[in-house]
Design a protein around this motif. Sequence first.
Motif, PDB file in Angstrom:
ATOM      1  N   MET A 293       0.845  -1.191   0.000  1.00  0.00           N
ATOM      2  CA  MET A 293       0.000   0.000   0.000  1.00  0.00           C
ATOM      3  C   MET A 293       0.881   1.243   0.000  1.00  0.00           C
ATOM      4  SD  MET A 293      -2.965   1.084   2.710  1.00  0.00           S
ATOM      5  CE  MET A 293      -4.023   2.490   2.371  1.00  0.00           C
ATOM      6  N   THR A 294       0.548   2.215  -0.850  1.00  0.00           N
ATOM      7  CA  THR A 294       1.328   3.441  -0.974  1.00  0.00           C
ATOM      8  C   THR A 294       0.423   4.650  -0.770  1.00  0.00           C
ATOM      9  OG1 THR A 294       2.792   2.367  -2.582  1.00  0.00           O
ATOM     10  CG2 THR A 294       2.883   4.765  -2.441  1.00  0.00           C
ATOM     11  N   VAL A 295       0.893   5.602   0.063  1.00  0.00           N
ATOM     12  CA  VAL A 295       0.118   6.798   0.376  1.00  0.00           C
ATOM     13  C   VAL A 295       0.984   8.029   0.130  1.00  0.00           C
ATOM     14  CG1 VAL A 295      -1.164   8.062   2.138  1.00  0.00           C
ATOM     15  CG2 VAL A 295      -1.217   5.553   2.120  1.00  0.00           C
ATOM     16  N   LEU A 296       0.451   8.983  -0.605  1.00  0.00           N
ATOM     17  CA  LEU A 296       1.102  10.280  -0.801  1.00  0.00           C
ATOM     18  C   LEU A 296       0.605  11.237   0.273  1.00  0.00           C
ATOM     19  CD1 LEU A 296       2.659  12.498  -2.415  1.00  0.00           C
ATOM     20  CD2 LEU A 296       0.585  12.742  -3.815  1.00  0.00           C
ATOM     21  N   VAL A 297       1.525  11.917   0.948  1.00  0.00           N
ATOM     22  CA  VAL A 297       1.171  12.904   1.973  1.00  0.00           C
ATOM     23  C   VAL A 297       1.727  14.253   1.536  1.00  0.00           C
ATOM     24  CG1 VAL A 297       1.308  13.549   4.398  1.00  0.00           C
ATOM     25  CG2 VAL A 297       1.327  11.124   3.750  1.00  0.00           C
ATOM     26  N   THR A 298       0.870  15.191   1.189  1.00  0.00           N
ATOM     27  CA  THR A 298       1.383  16.508   0.803  1.00  0.00           C
ATOM     28  C   THR A 298       1.841  17.242   2.059  1.00  0.00           C
ATOM     29  OG1 THR A 298      -0.706  17.754   0.949  1.00  0.00           O
ATOM     30  CG2 THR A 298      -0.284  16.544  -1.083  1.00  0.00           C
ATOM     31  N   GLY A 299       2.949  17.968   1.921  1.00  0.00           N
ATOM     32  CA  GLY A 299       3.524  18.612   3.096  1.00  0.00           C
ATOM     33  C   GLY A 299       4.041  17.617   4.102  1.00  0.00           C
ATOM     34  N   GLY A 300       4.479  16.460   3.639  1.00  0.00           N
ATOM     35  CA  GLY A 300       4.909  15.392   4.532  1.00  0.00           C
ATOM     36  C   GLY A 300       6.290  15.586   5.121  1.00  0.00           C
TER      37      GLY A 300
ATOM     38  N   GLU B  59       5.342  13.449 -10.208  1.00  0.00           N
ATOM     39  CA  GLU B  59       5.738  12.116 -10.651  1.00  0.00           C
ATOM     40  C   GLU B  59       5.552  11.118  -9.513  1.00  0.00           C
ATOM     41  OE1 GLU B  59       9.665  12.245 -12.271  1.00  0.00           O
ATOM     42  OE2 GLU B  59       9.146  13.727 -13.806  1.00  0.00           O
ATOM     43  N   VAL B  60       4.424  10.450  -9.530  1.00  0.00           N
ATOM     44  CA  VAL B  60       4.142   9.381  -8.563  1.00  0.00           C
ATOM     45  C   VAL B  60       3.455   8.240  -9.297  1.00  0.00           C
ATOM     46  CG1 VAL B  60       3.959  10.843  -6.512  1.00  0.00           C
ATOM     47  CG2 VAL B  60       1.945  10.458  -7.925  1.00  0.00           C
ATOM     48  N   GLY B  61       3.570   7.046  -8.710  1.00  0.00           N
ATOM     49  CA  GLY B  61       2.920   5.881  -9.294  1.00  0.00           C
ATOM     50  C   GLY B  61       1.528   5.675  -8.729  1.00  0.00           C
ATOM     51  N   ALA B  62       1.069   4.438  -8.789  1.00  0.00           N
ATOM     52  CA  ALA B  62      -0.273   4.107  -8.307  1.00  0.00           C
ATOM     53  C   ALA B  62      -0.347   4.285  -6.791  1.00  0.00           C
ATOM     54  CB  ALA B  62      -0.620   2.677  -8.690  1.00  0.00           C
TER      55      ALA B  62
ATOM     56  N   ARG C 287      -4.269   7.675 -11.194  1.00  0.00           N
ATOM     57  CA  ARG C 287      -3.284   6.950 -10.389  1.00  0.00           C
ATOM     58  C   ARG C 287      -3.838   6.483  -9.051  1.00  0.00           C
ATOM     59  NH1 ARG C 287       1.509  11.185 -11.722  1.00  0.00           N
ATOM     60  NH2 ARG C 287      -0.226  12.294 -12.697  1.00  0.00           N
ATOM     61  N   LEU C 288      -5.030   6.942  -8.716  1.00  0.00           N
ATOM     62  CA  LEU C 288      -5.687   6.486  -7.494  1.00  0.00           C
ATOM     63  C   LEU C 288      -6.451   5.197  -7.800  1.00  0.00           C
ATOM     64  CD1 LEU C 288      -6.888   9.945  -6.213  1.00  0.00           C
ATOM     65  CD2 LEU C 288      -5.338   8.409  -4.983  1.00  0.00           C
ATOM     66  N   LYS C 289      -6.044   4.123  -7.185  1.00  0.00           N
ATOM     67  CA  LYS C 289      -6.608   2.809  -7.475  1.00  0.00           C
ATOM     68  C   LYS C 289      -8.092   2.733  -7.091  1.00  0.00           C
ATOM     69  CE  LYS C 289      -2.297   0.192  -6.858  1.00  0.00           C
ATOM     70  NZ  LYS C 289      -1.659  -0.905  -6.078  1.00  0.00           N
ATOM     71  N   PRO C 290      -8.815   1.786  -7.661  1.00  0.00           N
ATOM     72  CA  PRO C 290     -10.189   1.559  -7.200  1.00  0.00           C
ATOM     73  C   PRO C 290     -10.194   1.306  -5.693  1.00  0.00           C
ATOM     74  CG  PRO C 290      -9.763   0.326  -9.208  1.00  0.00           C
ATOM     75  CD  PRO C 290      -8.441   0.888  -8.775  1.00  0.00           C
ATOM     76  N   GLY C 291     -11.065   1.981  -4.978  1.00  0.00           N
ATOM     77  CA  GLY C 291     -11.087   1.862  -3.522  1.00  0.00           C
ATOM     78  C   GLY C 291     -10.145   2.809  -2.812  1.00  0.00           C
TER      79      GLY C 291
END
Length: 286
Positions: A1-8, A70-73, A118-122
């Motif tokens: 599982m991969t999560v993007l956090v803006t301002g991380g 530039e990010v993946g799924a 790029r945001l997966k189903p669910g």
Amino acid sequence: MTVLVTGGNAGIGYFVAEQLAEAGIEVVLGSRDAAKAEVALKVLRERVPGARATWARLDLADLASVKGIEVGALEAVVLNAGVYLEGPDRRETKDGHEMTFGVNHLGHFALTATLQDRLKPGARIVTMGSFAAKSAKLDFDDLECQRDYQPKTAYERSKLAQTLFALELDRRLRAAGSGRLSVVAHPGGALDSLTPDRPPLHVRSTKQKLSLARIALQGKDGGARPAVRAAVGPDVHSGQIWGPRVFGLKGKPRPEPVRGPYADVEAAARLWAASVELTGVEPVFS
């Protein structure tokens, strides 16, 4: 599982990333500053050995940067980054938008549109709201505070805009039959003085460590928990608002009622249309 956090790379965003990494989740820190991102990654890896963490260049004050991320799924994105400007002078983004509204709302609106493939189903889109939004009201004749700029008012309106956007996104996702979730989280009363040290990202003074504010408020590590719960909790539903349990200021996360200015469906629809016009993009999910 991969999560993007803006301002991380700082503040609440860093603790969102740290807590996700502790749960074994891969995190991507969205940051406009390479040096700050690398420092945050170093601290994160020291705190969480074996953490899977990277960073992606993201400047929410520049729509070209947002659209070129530039990010993946992804299984989730936490729209956390934000600015609260001090001083009387109105500032603008690279695209000519009032800085607070442009970064906090328009940048995240455009990012959501950019990530739609790029945001997966669910997947979950978690928007960071604020207690401050509860007393705000949008002025659709002056969304970007050109007539009467006050930093506090601009911030409150930007956080209300973020919350209305997230709730309108929920309605559109459900109407489209999408399995993705749009959820709001807010940190309650999260203070630097109550935040545990993460040198060199954050180091408290002796005076701050003795603060009595902890009776009613919490640190930014506590403020991160509602967003983490919204991003990965098994009991989370689209359209919810998650905040701290104790008077909305501190404690374990819980869902809150959607009421007051948050329940204004007409305002949310008007804001959505204005945001499309101002950014030139629109989040569309199926």
